[in-house]
Structure formats: structure tokens, C-alpha cells
Design a protein around this motif. Structure first.
Motif, PDB file in Angstrom:
ATOM      1  N   VAL A 179       0.812  -1.216   0.000  1.00  0.00           N
ATOM      2  CA  VAL A 179       0.000   0.000   0.000  1.00  0.00           C
ATOM      3  C   VAL A 179       0.849   1.270   0.000  1.00  0.00           C
ATOM      4  O   VAL A 179       0.506   2.245  -0.671  1.00  0.00           O
ATOM      5  CB  VAL A 179      -1.014  -0.013   1.174  1.00  0.00           C
ATOM      6  N   GLN A 180       1.983   1.256   0.720  1.00  0.00           N
ATOM      7  CA  GLN A 180       2.802   2.478   0.720  1.00  0.00           C
ATOM      8  C   GLN A 180       3.312   2.779  -0.679  1.00  0.00           C
ATOM      9  O   GLN A 180       3.431   3.930  -1.093  1.00  0.00           O
ATOM     10  CB  GLN A 180       4.017   2.341   1.644  1.00  0.00           C
ATOM     11  N   THR A 181       3.650   1.709  -1.391  1.00  0.00           N
ATOM     12  CA  THR A 181       4.161   1.873  -2.751  1.00  0.00           C
ATOM     13  C   THR A 181       3.097   2.516  -3.635  1.00  0.00           C
ATOM     14  O   THR A 181       3.365   3.466  -4.374  1.00  0.00           O
ATOM     15  CB  THR A 181       4.544   0.488  -3.315  1.00  0.00           C
ATOM     16  N   VAL A 182       1.888   1.991  -3.529  1.00  0.00           N
ATOM     17  CA  VAL A 182       0.798   2.484  -4.376  1.00  0.00           C
ATOM     18  C   VAL A 182       0.451   3.933  -4.021  1.00  0.00           C
ATOM     19  O   VAL A 182       0.240   4.767  -4.906  1.00  0.00           O
ATOM     20  CB  VAL A 182      -0.415   1.535  -4.224  1.00  0.00           C
ATOM     21  N   LEU A 183       0.430   4.252  -2.719  1.00  0.00           N
ATOM     22  CA  LEU A 183       0.126   5.634  -2.325  1.00  0.00           C
ATOM     23  C   LEU A 183       1.216   6.583  -2.810  1.00  0.00           C
ATOM     24  O   LEU A 183       0.932   7.708  -3.230  1.00  0.00           O
ATOM     25  CB  LEU A 183      -0.037   5.735  -0.807  1.00  0.00           C
ATOM     26  N   SER A 184       2.462   6.122  -2.774  1.00  0.00           N
ATOM     27  CA  SER A 184       3.559   6.959  -3.285  1.00  0.00           C
ATOM     28  C   SER A 184       3.364   7.245  -4.764  1.00  0.00           C
ATOM     29  O   SER A 184       3.572   8.366  -5.234  1.00  0.00           O
ATOM     30  CB  SER A 184       4.905   6.256  -3.081  1.00  0.00           C
ATOM     31  N   GLN A 185       2.992   6.219  -5.500  1.00  0.00           N
ATOM     32  CA  GLN A 185       2.800   6.383  -6.942  1.00  0.00           C
ATOM     33  C   GLN A 185       1.665   7.359  -7.237  1.00  0.00           C
ATOM     34  O   GLN A 185       1.758   8.176  -8.147  1.00  0.00           O
ATOM     35  CB  GLN A 185       2.488   5.028  -7.587  1.00  0.00           C
ATOM     36  N   ILE A 186       0.588   7.244  -6.464  1.00  0.00           N
ATOM     37  CA  ILE A 186      -0.577   8.096  -6.706  1.00  0.00           C
ATOM     38  C   ILE A 186      -0.221   9.553  -6.433  1.00  0.00           C
ATOM     39  O   ILE A 186      -0.513  10.452  -7.235  1.00  0.00           O
ATOM     40  CB  ILE A 186      -1.762   7.628  -5.834  1.00  0.00           C
ATOM     41  N   ALA A 187       0.448   9.816  -5.305  1.00  0.00           N
ATOM     42  CA  ALA A 187       0.831  11.191  -4.986  1.00  0.00           C
ATOM     43  C   ALA A 187       1.806  11.726  -6.028  1.00  0.00           C
ATOM     44  O   ALA A 187       1.700  12.878  -6.467  1.00  0.00           O
ATOM     45  CB  ALA A 187       1.453  11.246  -3.592  1.00  0.00           C
ATOM     46  N   ALA A 188       2.756  10.875  -6.429  1.00  0.00           N
ATOM     47  CA  ALA A 188       3.760  11.305  -7.407  1.00  0.00           C
ATOM     48  C   ALA A 188       3.112  11.667  -8.728  1.00  0.00           C
ATOM     49  O   ALA A 188       3.476  12.659  -9.373  1.00  0.00           O
ATOM     50  CB  ALA A 188       4.795  10.191  -7.599  1.00  0.00           C
ATOM     51  N   GLU A 189       2.139  10.865  -9.143  1.00  0.00           N
ATOM     52  CA  GLU A 189       1.481  11.156 -10.409  1.00  0.00           C
ATOM     53  C   GLU A 189       0.762  12.501 -10.372  1.00  0.00           C
ATOM     54  O   GLU A 189       0.863  13.305 -11.297  1.00  0.00           O
ATOM     55  CB  GLU A 189       0.477  10.061 -10.749  1.00  0.00           C
ATOM     56  N   ILE A 241       5.950  14.266 -10.019  1.00  0.00           N
ATOM     57  CA  ILE A 241       7.319  14.036  -9.528  1.00  0.00           C
ATOM     58  C   ILE A 241       7.598  12.531  -9.549  1.00  0.00           C
ATOM     59  O   ILE A 241       6.673  11.731  -9.640  1.00  0.00           O
ATOM     60  CB  ILE A 241       7.500  14.585  -8.088  1.00  0.00           C
ATOM     61  N   PRO A 242       8.863  12.147  -9.447  1.00  0.00           N
ATOM     62  CA  PRO A 242       9.162  10.708  -9.390  1.00  0.00           C
ATOM     63  C   PRO A 242       8.684  10.126  -8.051  1.00  0.00           C
ATOM     64  O   PRO A 242       8.811  10.794  -7.017  1.00  0.00           O
ATOM     65  CB  PRO A 242      10.692  10.636  -9.477  1.00  0.00           C
ATOM     66  N   PRO A 243       8.165   8.918  -8.047  1.00  0.00           N
ATOM     67  CA  PRO A 243       7.653   8.331  -6.789  1.00  0.00           C
ATOM     68  C   PRO A 243       8.737   8.148  -5.744  1.00  0.00           C
ATOM     69  O   PRO A 243       8.430   8.075  -4.548  1.00  0.00           O
ATOM     70  CB  PRO A 243       7.063   6.988  -7.241  1.00  0.00           C
ATOM     71  N   GLU A 244       9.985   8.104  -6.159  1.00  0.00           N
ATOM     72  CA  GLU A 244      11.068   7.958  -5.182  1.00  0.00           C
ATOM     73  C   GLU A 244      11.169   9.175  -4.256  1.00  0.00           C
ATOM     74  O   GLU A 244      11.791   9.105  -3.198  1.00  0.00           O
ATOM     75  CB  GLU A 244      12.412   7.763  -5.907  1.00  0.00           C
ATOM     76  N   ARG A 245      10.561  10.287  -4.651  1.00  0.00           N
ATOM     77  CA  ARG A 245      10.615  11.482  -3.809  1.00  0.00           C
ATOM     78  C   ARG A 245       9.491  11.507  -2.776  1.00  0.00           C
ATOM     79  O   ARG A 245       9.347  12.487  -2.054  1.00  0.00           O
ATOM     80  CB  ARG A 245      10.541  12.748  -4.675  1.00  0.00           C
ATOM     81  N   VAL A 246       8.705  10.448  -2.748  1.00  0.00           N
ATOM     82  CA  VAL A 246       7.566  10.400  -1.823  1.00  0.00           C
ATOM     83  C   VAL A 246       7.834   9.381  -0.717  1.00  0.00           C
ATOM     84  O   VAL A 246       8.286   8.269  -0.978  1.00  0.00           O
ATOM     85  CB  VAL A 246       6.256  10.011  -2.553  1.00  0.00           C
TER      86      VAL A 246
END
Lengths: 87, 711
Positions: free
Chosen positions: B461-471, B475-480
Motif C-alpha cells: 500500500v505504501q508503494t501504491v500511495l507513493s505512486q498516486i501522490a507522485a502522479e 514528480i518521481p515516486p522515489e521522492r515520496v
């Protein structure tokens, strides 16, 4: 259950064989009656089946493990056929 | 702004290193200063009365701090939902199931507590337990018939009279089975005055608060729950169970923090399991396989006092277009602890019956089972006629059949050594459970922080939330980074019901859009957000987001109250090898294609569906929790006597894919749920494959070797 067999062939027929079952009693269970009948029998499932079924006739399963008799019969057949190179 | 499409891309899970290095801390890894270890003493009989307890021998053991009995504990009120039980143990002297807690031993070490438990003498009056299949049956929810449309009896009678008409009437059974999460349930409780902190192995920490605060009569604001990593749950940690409250009660009595981590053997009776189920399907169809009537009757076991209803008829209510439909739900009360939802609930059991009957219909009609499904495809919701929000089921059927080679299956060899090869298929479906959620996005010079009270239960879930915020932020999801697992964070829906990505994912997207909106108001739109933040002269910008349901509801099923019916679908094809000499089964390969809205992360999504198929294979061929026919207790209470799939049982060739969808009616981000969908339908497909291979129809799960041989 498990089964183990040793088979010596004479052409297409069994010259001598030994066969035993595992996990059916407190010790390995040798099918002595079948061993006596096997010499001269063709190494085919059809020919072996009645001999092994006679050997299983005295098996006394408990109320909920009758399937083990079927498994043991088939394991003995599979072991004999495999040992003799039939499959 | 750079156009970044962070969501929809494969991204390895961000919590992987934490777990790989052992840095991830689970609930009972927490050891507050002065913690005492608690173990529960269970009733040794499944039915009767508690006459007394002799704790003297336990109390003199070194390290035993206390033995708590009913007299030492507060009297608890009736618990509100979502507590799994209405009445707490220790409330009276009746014994309703084996293992029911009757005392709590507190020790300075777990070893001391265990030694104390062994020394407690429990004196019980024993009565005959009520066994599965022998309990009294009653309507599950008021009326036995929970849904009816058209004239089912006329349809069934008509099928007998009409030329080529087909009628199938069969009963399908499934054994009880426990969730067997790697981490057993456990709670660490610490009081600071009237404030309570719980480190809890749960799937929905926000729902712990109302139950625990009601249990102790304290203010909800005084309960704080930390639940970051949860070592699997599969439903067992969904509702609130007595041990969570008992840990807090023991801590209050002892005046010290208490850790109560259920042993594997305790887990069987102190949390739930999927119930024993008996389902009867009566269906009528024309020679073309088109359904004219369907009746689905469900019986699930529950406890003598507490009630769990497994609404498996939902499958028949919502899948196929059928003019006459009648659904019945019953419960049977027996001397066991109360069951609970388990992956996959509802449609999971329901499809075992419905899809098995559909396969029997296909055989009776001499039709391909895939064609029977296509002939009964529902263009609109069969439950209420609403259009679907999105429905890729026909596409999934076609793609799955293509990937499997379904139409050419009999052109391939039917045997492989001793293995006779069979093919089976089934439709998969789940309802859509949506919960309101909130999320927060903090834009800072050094990165973005997403805050939401979700739990890491292994789904990513953390991965998916990072991707959603990044999109949303470009920004790149690595920054989340994500902060999660604490009730001080924005409240989200639970980590069950295949609901998190829809609810929390949408809330986080909404929070990120709030950040973008604020940047625009500062005259900084169209830039890299970090640059925009700097130009605006800010150290931090906080966006808040919510995912709300129609009417402000706390729960929404299948889009109720909206113009669209929202559900998920799929199809599963399996190739099974059967050794007819021994009744052994081998899964040779599987193809699953799913229609579940937008897929945010193909890697974690595929992992969930693969896991679901393996879970389904376990249900189909292995898993069974037996009730001792004399003592009424769970027979095997350890993992060594529980068969579940291991790597050697599972082939590499499990082919999972998704139809391309964006479902804006289901969620802000176009996603629906996936977690439970993959576990549905597998059992019926496996049973069909066994029948296809050796002609034996097993209608009693699990499909064990003796059942194949008996056929």
C-alpha cells in the motif's frame, strides 16, 4: 501409503518378485501371497491386478480410511510395473 | 510541469528493504518498559459451566506476577460493532466453546506466563457439545428468504416439462478453515493515566477505538492505536476480538504494560475462521444453457451466542442475468467460536456453489462452460437493473480463453505419465466495498510525505500511495515517503474488503490535488512543485484530501445509492493433473484475467492475484479445520497438522492479467478493488478440472485424495 518392489523378468513375464507396503501397519507389510503367485505372470496391469487384489483381501481398514486399501493396491501395482520397467 | 505517469507503472515495493533487514516492527515487537507477558487460560471443554479455578500452584511459580479471573476484571458492556463478539468472555460461567478464556496469567517473561498457565487448574462441568451439522438452524437475517424476484418454482417446474430443459439441483459443502496468517494476533497495551496506547496486530485500527473506548467507558480521544506492519490477516484481524480488550484490561489491573500475543494454538479459538458451509443450488435452464430460474440456499455455522452470517447468496444475486431468483440465508449454531470473514468472503463461498452448478449445467447441456457463461452475461446489474460503472468481463473471458488455449484444449495430450489432465474454468466476482477515507500530502523542500492511517499488510500500500501522490504532483515516486499505521494520522477505511486503493488512494490523490491548487493560488502552477515551493518562500505546504461516500455513509456496497452498480469480475482457467491411482492432484498451470478498474501498480497487483489463485488452490484441495467429533474442539491446533500450499505445490506458470479500464464512478483514481477477487472461482474451476480428467464430481471441499478415489 507407500510400496516397494523388486522384479526379475524372464522375457515379458515375471520370474521372481518381492513387494511390500509401507504406512499400512506398524511395520513394512510384505505381500507374501502375491509374491508366490507372481512368477509366470506377464508384467501388465491387467495380469497383476487380480493377484494384488487377492493379497489385499484381508486388509481391515478403519471406518474412515478404506481409501487406503485402494491406494495400497494401486501403489503395489505401480511399484511392480515401475520396477519391471513397464512404465 | 514534466508529465510523469508514476501510477500505472511497475514499481518495486518501498517497504521491501525494511522487511528484508528485519527493521519492520510488528505489533508485539514493541516492549514498553515494565511490560508483563499475558497468556490466556482456555476452557478445556467445549460446552458446560465453569465451576472454579485453582490458581495457587501457578502463583507460587517464579516469575508469575498474577492470575486474573472474572472477579479481577471489570464488567464489560455489550460491545458495539465491529467487535467480533457481542458479549465479552468472563461475563458469566457458561462455556460455549473449547478454549474460551477463563483466566489470564501475567508473567515477567513469556516462559513464566506459560508455566503459570500449565499450573492453573480449571474445574468445569462438561456437557455434550453441539457438533457441526447437528446444530439448530434459523433464518440468518429475520426472514429466511433474503431476496426474491420472479417465479422460481415455475421456472424449475417448467424446465422439467420443456423440451431439452435442464434442471440442476445439488448441494455443495466446504470445510471450516482458519486464516493462518504468519503473524498470530496480538496486542501490547499501556495505560498512561486514563490514556490507553495499543500496539495492535489489526487490519483496521481506527475501528479499534470505538470498541475499546466503549468497553472501558473512556473517551475515544484517549485511545491511541499503533498498527504499522501487520503480518498477514486475511480477515482474521478485521474485526475487534476479545484479546485486544483483555490485554488492556490486564494492563489496567496490573498497573503495568501488558503484551498478549496469541500462541498458534490459541489463535484457533480466540479469533475467527471461515465457517463450515452447506449451499444448495437449484437452477433451471433451456437447452441453450440460458438460465430461467435460480435458487441459492446458504447455511453457515456460527457460535451459540455470537452470530456471523456469510452472505454467499450475493454471488447469485449479482452475477448472471436470470429472470427468477430466490435467495435464502440460514445459520446453524454449534459449540465453536464465532466465524469471521476470510479471503475471499461472500462471493468466495458463493461462487464455489454457483460456479460448480454452472459447470454441471454446461455438462448436462453438452455445451462449453465458457459458452454457458457468455449466454448468461448480465448487461446490467441483475440485482437492481442499474448499469455497470465498468464491466470488462466479456473481454476477460475472451482474453483468458486465448491465453489458456481453452478452445483447443482437447487437441493437446490428455495424459502426462501417470497424470490425467483436466481443464476447468469459472467466473470470478466480488462486490465493491467502499469506505470513507482521508489523506494528507506534505510538500517539503526535501520531498513529499503522504500521511494516512493504513496498515502494511503485505499488499504494497505504501508503494501504491507513493505512486498516486507522485502522479498527481508530477514528480518521481522515489521522492515520496509514506507515514502510516497510527490513529493520529488521517483516518482511512480498513485494510480489508479490497478497499484501500479505492478509498485511501483517492483521498491521497485528492490531497495532492489540494497541494496543486494551493500552488496555483500562489501563482506557482505549471512548475516542478519543489521549485514552486521555493519560489513561494514556503518550508511546507499541506494538502488535505478525502474520499467521501454518497450521503456521508460509513460504508457503501456495490455503489448503492449511485446511478451505477460497481463490482469486479474475472475468469480463472486451470489445468489440473489427476493421478487416478491415488487421487492426487497437481496444479499444472492457471490463467486469470480480471476486470477491476485501473491498476495502479502492475507488480503488486499481479502478486495479489497470484496469491489469490494459490489461496484458492489451498481451499480447493487442502484446507480443512476439523471439529473433534467427541470433544467438539478444533482437532489440529498447530501448523504442522494443517495442510496449506507450499512452493512445491505451485507451478511457475500462473498467468495473471487485467483488462484495461478506468472506472471514474468507483474512485477518483479509476481503480476498483482486487485483493479478494483473485481467490474467487478457483475452487469451482479445480473441481471442474478434476471431473474433466477422471469423471469424478466432488462437491465437498477440500478435494482430498480419498474423495477422488471414492468417486
Amino acid at each position: 501409503v507407500s510400496a516397494a518392489a523388486v522384479v526379475r523378468l524372464d522375457g515379458d513375464q515375471i520370474a521372481a518378485a518381492r513387494v511390500a507396503l509401507g504406512s499400512v501397519a506398524q511395520r513394512p507389510w510384505r505381500l507374501g501371497g502375491a509374491e508366490a503367485e507372481l512368477p509366470g505372470t506377464p508384467l501388465t496391469r491387467e495380469a497383476l491386478t487380480p493377484i494384488i487384489e487377492r493379497a489385499m483381501a484381508d486388509a481391515a481398514p478403519l471406518p474412515q480410511n478404506g481409501f487406503k486399501v485402494i491406494m495400497a493396491r494401486n501403489a503395489a501395482l505401480r511399484a511392480l510395473l515401475t520396477a519391471g520397467g513397464a512404465r | 510541469m514534466t508529465a510523469t505517469r508514476a501510477a500505472g507503472q511497475a514499481m518495486p515495493r518501498v517497504e521491501g528493504p525494511l522487511k528484508l533487514t528485519g527493521a519492520a516492527r510488528y505489533a508485539t515487537d514493541h516492549r514498553p518498559d515494565g511490560v508483563l507477558h499475558a497468556v490466556l487460560v482456555g476452557a478445556p471443554v467445549a460446552a458446560g459451566r465453569l465451576r472454579g479455578l485453582d490458581v495457587a500452584a501457578a502463583l507460587i511459580l517464579p516469575g508469575v506476577a498474577a492470575v486474573l479471573t472474572a472477579a479481577d476484571l471489570p464488567s464489560f458492556p455489550e460491545l458495539p460493532r465491529p467487535a467480533a463478539v457481542r458479549v465479552m468472555p468472563f461475563s458469566d460461567d457458561r462455556i460455549l466453546f473449547e478454549g474460551q478464556p477463563v483466566a489470564i496469567v501475567l508473567g515477567e517473561s513469556i516462559e513464566a506466563a506459560e508455566a503459570g498457565r500449565a499450573a492453573v487448574v480449571v474445574d468445569c462441568e462438561r456437557e455434550a457439545p453441539v457438533l457441526l451439522g447437528h446444530g439448530s438452524r434459523e433464518a440468518a437475517m429475520g426472514d429466511e428468504v433474503v431476496f426474491a424476484r420472479g417465479d422460481v418454482d415455475a421456472a424449475l417446474a417448467g424446465a422439467m416439462l420443456s423440451d431439452g430443459g435442464i434442471r440442476i439441483e445439488q448441494t455443495y459443502l466446504q470445510a471450516p478453515r482458519h486464516h493462518h496468517a504468519m503473524e498470530t494476533s496480538g496486542t501490547v497495551a499501556r495505560w498512561d493515566g486514563d490514556r490507553l496506547t495499543l500496539w495492535d496486530a489489526v487490519q483496521a485500527s481506527s475501528t479499534v477505538i470505538p470498541v475499546v473506548s466503549a468497553a472501558f467507558g473512556i473517551d475515544a480521544a484517549d485511545v491511541h492505536v499503533v498498527a504499522r506492519h501487520t503480518g498477514g490477516g486475511f480477515g482474521a484481524k478485521g474485526y475487534i476480538w476479545p484479546h485486544e480488550i483483555l490485554a488492556a484490561a490486564a494492563a489496567r489491573v496490573a498497573g503495568r504494560p501488558v503484551k498478549l500475543h496469541l500462541r498458534r494454538s490459541d489463535q484457533f479459538s480466540n479469533v475467527g475462521y471461515q465457517p463450515w458451509m452447506e449451499q444448495t443450488i437449484r437452477l433451471a435452464a433451456g437447452a441453450d444453457g440460458v438460465l430461467t430460474g435460480l435458487e441459492h440456499e446458504v447455511v453457515n455455522n456460527t457460535a451459540l451466542a455470537d452470530t456471523h452470517v456469510e452472505p454467499a447468496t450475493e454471488a447469485s444475486k449479482s452475477l448472471y442475468a436470470v429472470p427468477a431468483l430466490r435467495l435464502r440465508q440460514l445459520i446453524e449454531r454449534v459449540s465453536l467460536n464465532v466465524p469471521t470473514p476470510m479471503r475471499a468472503p461472500v462471493e468466495g463461498p458463493g461462487l464455489w456453489a454457483l460456479e460448480s452448478a454452472m459447470n454441471e449445467l454446461a455438462d448436462a447441456a453438452g455445451l462449453d462452460p465458457l459458452d454457458v457463461r457468455l449466454a448468461n452475461f448480465a448487461e446490467v446489474s441483475p440485482a437492481d437493473g442499474r448499469p455497470w460503472s465498468a464491466n470488462g468481463l466479456r473481454e476477460a473471458y475472451e482474453e483468458g480463453a486465448r491465453r489458456y488455449g481453452w478452445r483447443t484444449r482437447y487437441q493437446r495430450p490428455r495424459e502426462d505419465g501417470p497424470w490425467v489432465i483436466g481443464h476447468g474454468m469459472a467466473t470470478c466476482t466480488m462486490g465493491s466495498f467502499r469506505f470513507p477515507s482521508a489523506g494528507r500530502v506534505r510538500l517539503r523542500p526535501d520531498g513529499v510525505v503522504v500521511e494516512a492511517n493504513v496498515h502494511d499488510i503485505g499488499t504494497g500500500v505504501q508503494t501504491v500511495l507513493s505512486q498516486i501522490a507522485a502522479e498527481e504532483l508530477g514528480i518521481p515516486p522515489e521522492r515520496v515517503q509514506t507515514r502510516w499505521g497510527d490513529t493520529d494520522l488521517p483516518r482511512t477505511g480498513p485494510t480489508y474488503g479490497s478497499s484501500t486503493t479505492m478509498g485511501t488512494g483517492s483521498a491521497v490523490a485528492s490531497a495532492a490535488r489540494d497541494v496543486n491548487k494551493q500552488l496555483a493560488e500562489l501563482g506557482q502552477s505549471g512548475r516542478d512543485p519543489f521549485e514552486a515551493l521555493e519560489r513561494a518562500g514556503l518550508d511546507e505546504l499541506v494538502g488535505e484530501g478525502t474520499f467521501a461516500l454518497p450521503g456521508g455513509a460509513q460504508f457503501n456496497q456495490d455503489g448503492a445509492g449511485t446511478p451505477y452498480a460497481i463490482r469486479t469480475w474475472g475468469v480463472i482457467f486451470v489445468e489440473v493433473g489427476v493421478d487416478p491411482d491415488f487421487g492426487l492432484l497437481r496444479l499444472r498451470r492457471a490463467v486469470g484475467v480480471y476486470s477491476a478498474g485501473r491498476i495502479v501498480n502492475p507488480v503488486t497487483a499481479r502478486a495479489q492475484m497470484t496469491g489469490g489463485i494459490i489461496w484458492g488452490w489451498g481451499k480447493a484441495t487442502m484446507e480443512e479445520s476439523d471439529q473433534d467429533p467427541v470433544h467438539g474442539r478444533w482437532l489440529a491446533k498447530n501448523l504442522s497438522n494443517v495442510a496449506v500450499p507450499v512452493n512445491a505445490d505451485i507451478p511457475a506458470d500462473i498467468d495473471v492479467s487485467f483488462t484495461d479500464e478506468y472506472d471514474e464512478a468507483a474512485s477518483l483514481i479509476g481503480a476498483r478493488g482486487i485483493g479478494e477477487l483473485g481467490a474467487t472461482g478457483v475452487d469451482a474451476a479445480v473441481a471442474a478440472a478434476v471431473h474433466d480428467a477422471v469423471g469424478v464430481r466432488v462437491r465437498d471441499l477440500p478435494i482430498l485424495p480419498w474423495k477422488v478415489l471414492a468417486g
